[in-house]
Design a protein around this motif. Structure first.
Motif, short mmCIF file in Angstrom:
data_model
loop_
_atom_site.label_atom_id
_atom_site.label_comp_id
_atom_site.label_asym_id
_atom_site.label_seq_id
_atom_site.Cartn_x
_atom_site.Cartn_y
_atom_site.Cartn_z
N LEU A 136 46.06 21.17 -5.12
CA LEU A 136 46.12 19.72 -4.94
C LEU A 136 44.95 19.03 -5.64
O LEU A 136 45.12 17.99 -6.28
CB LEU A 136 46.12 19.37 -3.45
N TYR A 182 45.35 16.36 -8.66
CA TYR A 182 44.77 15.01 -8.58
C TYR A 182 43.85 14.75 -9.77
O TYR A 182 43.87 13.67 -10.37
CB TYR A 182 44.00 14.85 -7.27
N LEU A 225 46.32 12.37 -11.71
CA LEU A 225 46.46 11.22 -10.82
C LEU A 225 45.23 10.34 -10.67
O LEU A 225 45.37 9.15 -10.35
CB LEU A 225 46.88 11.71 -9.42
N CYS A 226 44.04 10.90 -10.84
CA CYS A 226 42.84 10.20 -10.36
C CYS A 226 42.61 8.83 -10.99
O CYS A 226 42.00 7.96 -10.37
CB CYS A 226 41.61 11.09 -10.53
N LYS A 239 49.71 9.77 -4.48
CA LYS A 239 48.31 9.95 -4.86
C LYS A 239 47.42 10.07 -3.64
O LYS A 239 46.52 10.92 -3.58
CB LYS A 239 47.87 8.78 -5.74
N VAL A 267 47.97 13.56 -1.99
CA VAL A 267 47.39 14.66 -2.76
C VAL A 267 45.87 14.67 -2.64
O VAL A 267 45.26 15.72 -2.39
CB VAL A 267 47.81 14.55 -4.24
N LYS A 268 45.25 13.51 -2.79
CA LYS A 268 43.79 13.44 -2.72
C LYS A 268 43.27 13.83 -1.35
O LYS A 268 42.41 14.70 -1.21
CB LYS A 268 43.31 12.03 -3.07
N SER A 315 43.85 17.55 -0.39
CA SER A 315 43.01 18.55 -1.02
C SER A 315 41.70 18.75 -0.26
O SER A 315 41.24 19.88 -0.08
CB SER A 315 42.72 18.17 -2.48
N ASP A 329 37.89 9.77 1.83
CA ASP A 329 38.86 9.78 0.74
C ASP A 329 40.10 8.96 1.09
O ASP A 329 40.62 8.21 0.26
CB ASP A 329 39.29 11.22 0.43
N GLU A 345 41.23 5.56 -0.96
CA GLU A 345 42.47 5.66 -1.73
C GLU A 345 43.60 4.86 -1.10
O GLU A 345 44.66 4.69 -1.72
CB GLU A 345 42.90 7.12 -1.86
N TRP A 358 36.00 12.98 -10.10
CA TRP A 358 36.75 13.78 -9.13
C TRP A 358 36.31 15.24 -9.11
O TRP A 358 36.09 15.81 -8.04
CB TRP A 358 38.25 13.71 -9.40
N TYR A 413 34.98 16.95 -5.85
CA TYR A 413 35.72 18.04 -5.20
C TYR A 413 34.98 19.37 -5.40
O TYR A 413 34.85 20.16 -4.46
CB TYR A 413 37.14 18.13 -5.77
#
Length: 217
Positions: free
Chosen positions: A14, A18, A22-23, A31, A34-35, A38, A66, A70, A198, A202
């Motif tokens: 994930l 992202y 996606l980010c 989105k 997923v963010k 993860s 997060d 988001e 990201w 992460y």
């Protein structure tokens, strides 16, 4: 494959999705899922492996942050998001102080002073770009993340992944501050800075978790 292995692989999948796809894109429910998924899975992984409560709390609060950041393209949830990350950094500071500390040295002290001084200069430079309503929260948040980094600098060499993760977390917030406060509000997100942000964030969280859990074995 164990449950814990499956969870960390799902988190990485994930997180990778992202980061590469996606980010930088506009807000969407997919989105958001997923963010948040993860980083929530990182917290679950740490919990299932018997990680310290403060580690699990730091990861879980970060995942909550997060979610808030988001959940909307505007800044409606910016303060709750900052509050969640502020609490996460408090948990990390307490965790790092409870871990084995390296012997104090001039180099260690110089690194802490350098980090804090650099952070103060950056916050002072950033402040004019921040609205009056957000200036105090930004200063407080900047102070707590610098304290987190300084606490990580005190750890024994065996916890080097934790230190690297903490510094990556700080670097991601530097990029985020540019996106939130320096770039025009109506400017589209650029792919490259968003990707760097990201994977620093992460990757930093994953290194903190891995570094702590690896030393429990």
């Amino acid at each position: 494959m164990t449950l814990q292995t499956g969870i960390i692989l799902a988190s990485m999948a994930l997180g990778g999705l992202y980061g590469v796809a996606l980010c930088w894109r506009p807000h969407s429910l997919f989105k958001l899922v997923v963010k948040t998924g993860s980083t929530a899975l990182l917290a679950l992984w740490a919990y299932l492996l018997g990680g310290p409560v403060l580690l699990v709390a730091g990861l879980a609060l970060s995942s909550l942050g997060d979610f808030f950041l988001e959940a909307d393209e505007g800044d409606r949830f910016l303060l709750p998001g900052m509050g969640a990350f502020f609490a996460a950094h408090i948990a990390y500071i307490a965790l790092f102080w409870a871990l084995p500390q390296a012997d104090r040295s001039v180099l260690n002290l110089a690194a802490q002073i350098g980090l804090i001084a650099s952070g103060v200069v950056f916050i002072r430079w950033l402040a004019p770009s921040v609205t009056k309503e957000m200036r105090l929260p930004v200063i407080l948040y900047g102070g707590i993340i610098l304290m987190m980094g300084a606490a990580a600098l005190r750890l024994e060499p065996a916890y080097l992944p934790v230190l690297l993760g903490a510094l990556m977390f700080i670097a991601s917030d530097v990029i985020l501050s540019f996106q939130l406060f320096v770039r025009p509000a109506d400017a589209p997100r650029l792919a490259l800075p968003s990707i760097a942000l990201w994977f620093l964030y992460y990757g930093g969280q994953a290194l903190i978790a891995w570094g702590v859990l690896g030393n429990l074995a």
